[in-house]
Write a protein that holds these residues in place. Sequence first.
Motif, PDB file in Angstrom:
ATOM      1  N   ASN A 234       0.807  -1.215   0.000  1.00 53.37           N
ATOM      2  CA  ASN A 234       0.000   0.000   0.000  1.00 53.37           C
ATOM      3  C   ASN A 234       0.846   1.274   0.000  1.00 53.37           C
ATOM      4  N   ALA A 235       2.101   1.162  -0.385  1.00 55.24           N
ATOM      5  CA  ALA A 235       2.966   2.336  -0.504  1.00 55.24           C
ATOM      6  C   ALA A 235       2.705   3.025  -1.841  1.00 55.24           C
ATOM      7  N   VAL A 236       2.786   4.342  -1.847  1.00 54.50           N
ATOM      8  CA  VAL A 236       2.666   5.083  -3.100  1.00 54.50           C
ATOM      9  C   VAL A 236       3.992   4.953  -3.842  1.00 54.50           C
ATOM     10  N   LEU A 237       3.927   4.478  -5.064  1.00 50.32           N
ATOM     11  CA  LEU A 237       5.125   4.244  -5.869  1.00 50.32           C
ATOM     12  C   LEU A 237       5.193   5.212  -7.031  1.00 50.32           C
ATOM     13  N   HIS A 238       6.380   5.623  -7.359  1.00 51.76           N
ATOM     14  CA  HIS A 238       6.633   6.437  -8.535  1.00 51.76           C
ATOM     15  C   HIS A 238       6.419   5.596  -9.782  1.00 51.76           C
ATOM     16  N   HIS A 239       6.901   4.378  -9.766  1.00 50.66           N
ATOM     17  CA  HIS A 239       6.738   3.359 -10.792  1.00 50.66           C
ATOM     18  C   HIS A 239       7.597   3.597 -12.032  1.00 50.66           C
ATOM     19  N   ASP A 240       8.458   4.609 -11.993  1.00 47.83           N
ATOM     20  CA  ASP A 240       9.387   4.872 -13.097  1.00 47.83           C
ATOM     21  C   ASP A 240      10.638   5.537 -12.520  1.00 47.83           C
ATOM     22  N   LEU A 241      11.060   5.082 -11.351  1.00 51.94           N
ATOM     23  CA  LEU A 241      12.180   5.723 -10.674  1.00 51.94           C
ATOM     24  C   LEU A 241      13.492   5.312 -11.327  1.00 51.94           C
ATOM     25  N   ARG A 242      14.190   6.310 -11.785  1.00 52.05           N
ATOM     26  CA  ARG A 242      15.506   6.125 -12.386  1.00 52.05           C
ATOM     27  C   ARG A 242      16.269   7.422 -12.174  1.00 52.05           C
ATOM     28  N   GLN A 243      17.556   7.401 -12.476  1.00 55.20           N
ATOM     29  CA  GLN A 243      18.407   8.527 -12.113  1.00 55.20           C
ATOM     30  C   GLN A 243      17.982   9.856 -12.725  1.00 55.20           C
ATOM     31  N   ASP A 244      17.390   9.867 -13.896  1.00 54.19           N
ATOM     32  CA  ASP A 244      16.977  11.145 -14.489  1.00 54.19           C
ATOM     33  C   ASP A 244      15.646  11.653 -13.946  1.00 54.19           C
ATOM     34  N   ASN A 245      15.040  10.920 -13.022  1.00 55.98           N
ATOM     35  CA  ASN A 245      13.832  11.377 -12.353  1.00 55.98           C
ATOM     36  C   ASN A 245      14.108  11.778 -10.902  1.00 55.98           C
ATOM     37  N   VAL A 246      15.383  11.947 -10.571  1.00 53.11           N
ATOM     38  CA  VAL A 246      15.773  12.376  -9.226  1.00 53.11           C
ATOM     39  C   VAL A 246      16.666  13.608  -9.355  1.00 53.11           C
ATOM     40  N   LEU A 247      16.316  14.653  -8.637  1.00 52.98           N
ATOM     41  CA  LEU A 247      17.122  15.871  -8.589  1.00 52.98           C
ATOM     42  C   LEU A 247      17.698  16.015  -7.194  1.00 52.98           C
ATOM     43  N   ILE A 248      18.944  16.405  -7.104  1.00 54.34           N
ATOM     44  CA  ILE A 248      19.597  16.645  -5.815  1.00 54.34           C
ATOM     45  C   ILE A 248      19.741  18.163  -5.662  1.00 54.34           C
TER      46      ILE A 248
END
Length: 134
Positions: A16-30
């Motif tokens: 029941n966790a909310v998932l991004h479902h397309d998590l990869r390095q270009d979808n993460v900003l630091i």
Amino acid sequence: MLASLESGWREAVAGNAVLHHDLRQDNVLIDAYGAAWICDWNRPCLGASWFDLVLLLATAYADGHDATALFTQHPTARGVADEQLDAALAALSGFFLSSGGQPAADWSPHLRQHQTWCGEVTLRWLANRRGWAL
């Protein structure tokens, strides 16, 4: 053998966790403070809290990292059985390889190539875990 392993994917990744479902390095900003911001939420869904980690670690595996060790050390992976991870990898590889074989997408000219690459990477990770030769 792969189809049999994949058959348990729904139970393996249920949650029941909310998932991004397309998590990869270009979808993460630091940001400047070192905080990670997840962007590009095209396919949010519910599932096991560790599923997005598998998607992200596929890239790490492709870069030569021990994705299985990184997975098992992550807090969301506590209690995840090897069979659950392997079922998820089997399902992901099948999905990506099947999708990559579809006709070119006019909205994203490199999408099929990316999907094929993801399928190959997740299959190699699974094969490595299982001791299979590809």
